[in-house]
Scaffold this motif. Structure first.
Motif, short mmCIF file in Angstrom:
data_model
loop_
_atom_site.label_atom_id
_atom_site.label_comp_id
_atom_site.label_asym_id
_atom_site.label_seq_id
_atom_site.Cartn_x
_atom_site.Cartn_y
_atom_site.Cartn_z
N VAL A 70 0.72 -1.45 0.00
CA VAL A 70 0.05 -0.09 -0.16
C VAL A 70 1.06 1.37 -0.10
O VAL A 70 0.66 2.12 -0.77
CB VAL A 70 -0.98 0.02 1.31
CG1 VAL A 70 -1.59 1.44 1.22
CG2 VAL A 70 -2.04 -1.09 0.94
N GLN A 71 1.92 1.28 0.80
CA GLN A 71 2.89 2.30 1.00
C GLN A 71 3.52 2.72 -0.34
O GLN A 71 3.69 3.65 -0.78
CB GLN A 71 3.69 2.32 2.08
CG GLN A 71 3.06 2.18 3.54
CD GLN A 71 3.93 2.22 4.71
OE1 GLN A 71 4.47 2.93 5.18
NE2 GLN A 71 3.97 1.10 5.13
N MET A 72 4.26 1.64 -0.82
CA MET A 72 5.16 1.62 -2.01
C MET A 72 4.46 1.62 -3.35
O MET A 72 4.91 2.39 -4.14
CB MET A 72 6.01 0.61 -2.09
CG MET A 72 6.94 0.58 -0.60
SD MET A 72 7.83 2.13 -0.10
CE MET A 72 9.14 2.33 -1.63
N ALA A 73 3.10 0.82 -3.54
CA ALA A 73 2.77 0.61 -4.82
C ALA A 73 1.74 1.83 -5.02
O ALA A 73 1.58 2.21 -5.98
CB ALA A 73 2.20 -0.69 -4.99
N LEU A 74 1.17 2.41 -3.86
CA LEU A 74 0.05 3.36 -4.02
C LEU A 74 0.56 4.80 -3.41
O LEU A 74 -0.29 5.79 -3.40
CB LEU A 74 -1.28 2.70 -3.42
CG LEU A 74 -1.87 1.72 -4.09
CD1 LEU A 74 -3.17 1.39 -3.15
CD2 LEU A 74 -2.18 1.75 -5.34
N ALA A 112 1.09 4.28 5.82
CA ALA A 112 0.43 3.47 6.92
C ALA A 112 1.09 3.61 8.05
O ALA A 112 2.39 3.73 8.39
CB ALA A 112 0.53 1.90 6.55
N ASP A 113 0.59 3.68 9.15
CA ASP A 113 0.99 4.11 10.56
C ASP A 113 1.27 2.51 11.21
O ASP A 113 0.62 2.27 12.53
CB ASP A 113 0.03 4.71 11.48
CG ASP A 113 0.01 6.18 10.94
OD1 ASP A 113 0.91 6.86 10.49
OD2 ASP A 113 -1.18 6.70 11.17
N VAL A 114 1.74 1.68 10.54
CA VAL A 114 2.22 0.35 10.80
C VAL A 114 3.53 -0.12 11.16
O VAL A 114 4.31 0.61 9.88
CB VAL A 114 1.20 -1.01 10.36
CG1 VAL A 114 -0.06 -0.59 10.51
CG2 VAL A 114 1.59 -0.46 8.86
N ASP A 115 4.07 -0.56 11.81
CA ASP A 115 5.51 -1.20 11.79
C ASP A 115 5.67 -2.55 11.41
O ASP A 115 5.28 -3.40 11.94
CB ASP A 115 6.11 -1.01 13.28
CG ASP A 115 7.51 -1.30 13.43
OD1 ASP A 115 8.24 -1.66 12.34
OD2 ASP A 115 8.20 -1.07 14.50
#
Length: 344
Positions: free
Chosen positions: A202-206, A210-213
């Motif tokens: 989600v972060q890299m492709a879109l 995201a607030d996730v580790d």
């Protein structure tokens, strides 16, 4: 019988040392075949659904013929595979164990599919009798022309009324041809109905943060609901997004679950602790296939999500890219049959 599911991507020769050996620890490789979209087609065929795989392969190439033969043996329709110039892609896999991670080395530059371009595949013919089309973010990462062909494929599928699913599948080692992943994938996802991803995808492709580790051993599932809602707000065409939740405790031990947001409700699956992993490659593809099967055959999105997670859980016990499990085996796990007792 439901309409055919068509998948499109690269089929590769997979070379892996036996067992958990390092590369060339002994001078042997186990040769099999794999690739994200082919893996989905095989899993669907194993589940009893008609599946067709589309790709470009080199002409008059004995190993390519062997790859096609393997897909046919697994029950996948290969009649829409096109032939062209280029080579058969290869990837090398060194299976990790405990604290040593798995390692993948790609050797796919100049492959037939990397040279394929819009117009090389007759989508109207390939989609005849189809109801669902599946693609991943791997295909547009291969080359500029493959990206154009991928965009053409989803646009045609959407125009013809097929349900379109896309596993975002970000691969940083492939996005080298010019455009950044988010620029291409955001355009592609505009023609998609069902998105499948993990938090990095989600972060890299879109380009949606995201607030996730992803490095910790445990995951805050509440943050995944917020992430899914971000994606659905930005891509109003999406009917749903499924996000896999992998807790990587070591190469041999993962926690495994998933969530799905269908705009009406946020669903969480059962959680599995997978120890003594045999092969996690293809696990995401098995999830995608299970979700497609579940949405097409089962009664609810919750049932589809549970089926997908259980199918993928079982894949971690199967060597090779392909998930060689049946619907009955997945259902047995869902009913609590995960003890591993000998079936007599």
């Amino acid at each position: 019988m439901p309409n055919t599911t068509v998948t499109f991507g690269e089929l590769m020769l997979r070379l892996a040392p036996p067992g958990f050996e390092r590369f060339l620890q002994t001078p042997q490789f186990v040769a099999t075949f794999g690739g994200g979209e082919a893996n989905v087609a095989v899993a669907l065929a194993m589940f009893g659904l008609p599946a067709s795989f589309v790709t470009a392969l080199p002409d008059k190439h004995p190993i390519a013929e062997a790859a096609i033969g393997e897909l046919r043996r697994m029950g996948v329709d290969t009649t829409h595979i096109v032939r062209g110039k280029g080579r058969l892609g290869i990837y090398y896999l060194e299976a990790g164990a405990n604290q040593r991670p798995s390692k993948v080395v790609y050797d796919r530059e100049g492959s037939a599919i990397s040279r394929a371009k819009p117009g090389d595949i007759s989508w109207e013919v390939a989609f005849a009798g189809a109801g669902w089309f599946h693609i991943t973010g791997i295909t547009p990462a291969i080359s500029a022309s493959a990206a154009d062909l991928a965009l053409e494929s989803v646009a045609r599928a959407h125009a013809l009324g097929l349900t379109v699913s896309c596993d975002l599948n970000y691969r940083k080692n492939l996005w080298k041809w010019g455009k950044p992943a988010a620029e291409v994938m955001r355009e592609l996802v505009r023609s998609v109905d069902i998105a499948i991803a993990n938090e990095e995808d989600v972060q890299m492709a879109l380009g949606i943060q995201a607030d996730v580790d992803v490095e910790t051993g445990s995951l805050d599932r509440g943050q995944y609901q917020k992430l899914a809602e971000k994606v659905l707000r930005e891509f109003t065409n999406l009917q749903a997004i499924a996000i896999t939740l992998r807790e990587s405790r070591s190469a041999s031990h993962n926690g495994w679950s998933a969530c799905l947001h269908n705009r009406k409700e946020f669903l969480l699956s059962r959680h599995y602790e997978i120890t003594h992993i045999v092969d996690r490659v293809g696990g995401g593809d098995s999830f995608a296939a299970g979700l497609i099967y579940g949405i097409r055959v089962l009664g609810s999105h919750q049932e589809a999500l549970e089926f997908a997670v259980a199918a993928s859980c079982l894949k971690h016990s199967v060597p090779g890219d392909f998930n060689r499990v049946t619907v009955d085996e997945v259902q047995a796990l869902l009913k609590g049959g995960g003890s591993g007792r000998v079936q007599r």
